[in-house]
Design a protein around this motif. Structure first.
Motif, short mmCIF file in Angstrom:
data_model
loop_
_atom_site.label_atom_id
_atom_site.label_comp_id
_atom_site.label_asym_id
_atom_site.label_seq_id
_atom_site.Cartn_x
_atom_site.Cartn_y
_atom_site.Cartn_z
N LEU A 155 52.38 42.53 28.27
CA LEU A 155 52.80 42.90 29.18
C LEU A 155 53.25 41.58 30.19
CD1 LEU A 155 50.10 45.60 30.60
CD2 LEU A 155 52.41 46.02 29.57
N PRO A 156 54.35 41.35 30.48
CA PRO A 156 54.80 40.09 31.43
C PRO A 156 54.31 40.19 32.53
CG PRO A 156 56.80 41.28 30.09
CD PRO A 156 55.50 42.07 29.85
N THR A 157 53.87 39.00 32.97
CA THR A 157 53.33 39.03 34.46
C THR A 157 54.49 38.41 35.68
OG1 THR A 157 52.16 36.99 34.25
CG2 THR A 157 50.75 38.96 33.68
N GLY A 158 54.18 38.60 36.74
CA GLY A 158 54.94 37.96 38.02
C GLY A 158 56.02 39.19 38.02
N ARG A 159 56.02 40.41 37.60
CA ARG A 159 57.18 41.44 37.69
C ARG A 159 56.47 42.52 38.38
NH1 ARG A 159 60.51 41.03 32.17
NH2 ARG A 159 60.76 38.71 31.93
N ALA A 160 55.87 43.64 37.93
CA ALA A 160 55.08 44.50 38.50
C ALA A 160 53.83 44.23 38.90
CB ALA A 160 54.84 45.71 37.34
N PHE A 161 53.12 43.07 38.52
CA PHE A 161 52.02 42.72 38.89
C PHE A 161 51.73 41.21 38.44
CE2 PHE A 161 51.54 44.96 34.90
CZ PHE A 161 51.25 43.79 34.01
N ASP A 162 50.79 40.49 39.16
CA ASP A 162 50.19 39.13 38.89
C ASP A 162 48.83 39.74 38.09
OD1 ASP A 162 52.39 37.80 39.59
OD2 ASP A 162 51.62 37.04 41.34
N VAL A 163 48.22 38.59 37.58
CA VAL A 163 47.07 38.66 36.93
C VAL A 163 46.08 37.57 37.41
CG1 VAL A 163 45.58 38.64 34.54
CG2 VAL A 163 47.72 40.08 35.06
N LEU A 164 44.89 37.77 37.78
CA LEU A 164 43.78 36.81 38.06
C LEU A 164 42.66 37.06 36.81
CD1 LEU A 164 43.37 37.59 41.63
CD2 LEU A 164 44.83 35.74 40.75
N GLU A 165 42.90 35.89 35.99
CA GLU A 165 41.80 35.86 34.88
C GLU A 165 40.61 34.82 35.10
OE1 GLU A 165 41.88 33.86 30.44
OE2 GLU A 165 43.73 34.35 31.18
N VAL A 166 39.48 35.56 34.81
CA VAL A 166 38.45 34.91 35.17
C VAL A 166 37.38 34.89 33.77
CG1 VAL A 166 38.50 35.22 37.66
CG2 VAL A 166 37.26 36.83 36.26
N PRO A 167 36.26 34.09 33.63
CA PRO A 167 35.17 34.47 32.73
C PRO A 167 34.36 35.63 33.05
CG PRO A 167 34.59 32.76 34.18
CD PRO A 167 36.01 33.00 34.57
N ALA A 168 33.41 35.98 32.06
CA ALA A 168 33.07 37.35 31.94
C ALA A 168 32.10 37.43 33.00
CB ALA A 168 32.33 37.74 30.64
N HIS A 169 31.02 36.49 33.20
CA HIS A 169 30.02 36.43 34.38
C HIS A 169 30.78 36.65 35.60
CE1 HIS A 169 31.07 32.27 34.45
NE2 HIS A 169 30.53 32.14 35.64
N LEU A 170 31.68 36.08 35.74
CA LEU A 170 32.35 36.22 37.19
C LEU A 170 32.93 37.51 37.23
CD1 LEU A 170 32.99 34.52 39.80
CD2 LEU A 170 34.90 33.45 38.60
#
Length: 226
Positions: free
Chosen positions: A91-106
């Motif tokens: 899924l390309p980002t910056g179009r329908a949505f952006d994504v915030l990626e973080v490690p599992a514990h967070l």
């Protein structure tokens, strides 16, 4: 498919007919809801093959060289891509949505926080988890990272020019899955800054020092070009 594969016949992962149908059906469902899709390289044992001559990338990556232009939310076009090959679903980002990626514990901490957040649905949205332990929060597009997060290596923002692997894409370590499926979120996306505020609270609670917490004179240097 000749333009993609040419004479290359890689030994891609053997998927049952049911799994192949599932990949196509899910990709079409994303497209039907307005999320553009692009086919990913196919998993072959522990590496990915896209069929492009000389492609050096062995990790998960788009199968099409011009994937940004080719990405589509047209269900019939999407169905064609998955007709013959078990492509990953990207899924390309910056179009329908952006994504915030973080490690599992967070990610777990933030998910618990947004479930009881007073903003309600304004902060709750789809969340996917990779088998390597990365949590990805889908948010409304367009908002940059807050200054507190801009230099924080725990948080990565995927905007224009990036993409994410979507369920049920297979990676060598396992399958990408939803922690909160789009259907559970009614295909609604939360406000990016509400989620970022929750991230900031979780990071500070875990003892991470963020940029505005540093003493004057100890702020990170600005990035070039800014």
């Amino acid at each position: 498919m000749a333009h993609m594969w040419g004479n290359v016949v890689p030994r891609v992962a053997e998927l049952s007919p049911l799994e192949r149908v599932r990949l196509r059906r899910v990709a079409m469902r994303y497209a039907t809801h307005g999320w553009e899709v692009t086919p990913g390289a196919c998993l072959a044992r522990s590496r990915f093959v896209c069929g492009r001559a000389g492609c050096p990338t062995v990790g998960c990556h788009p199968a099409l060289e011009n994937w940004e232009l080719a990405a589509s939310a047209d269900p019939s076009r999407v169905a064609t891509w998955w007709r013959n090959r078990p492509h990953g679903v990207l899924l390309p980002t910056g179009r329908a949505f952006d994504v915030l990626e973080v490690p599992a514990h967070l990610g777990r901490h933030v998910l618990d926080a947004v479930q009881t957040h007073p903003a309600g649905t304004g902060v709750r949205g789809p969340v996917l988890v990779t088998p390597t332990g990365r949590w990805m929060f889908l948010v409304r597009p367009g908002d940059p990272l807050r200054p507190e997060l801009e230099h924080c290596f725990h948080v990565v923002r995927h905007g224009p020019g990036s993409w994410i692997p979507a369920p049920p894409t297979r990676l060598p370590e396992g399958t990408v899955r939803w922690a909160v499926a789009p259907e559970q979120a009614r295909w609604q996306l939360p406000d990016s800054y509400l989620v970022q505020n929750t991230l900031i609270g979780a990071l500070r609670a875990s003892g991470v020092t963020l940029a505005p917490d540093l003493l004057p004179g100890h702020l990170p240097l600005p990035r070039r070009g800014r």
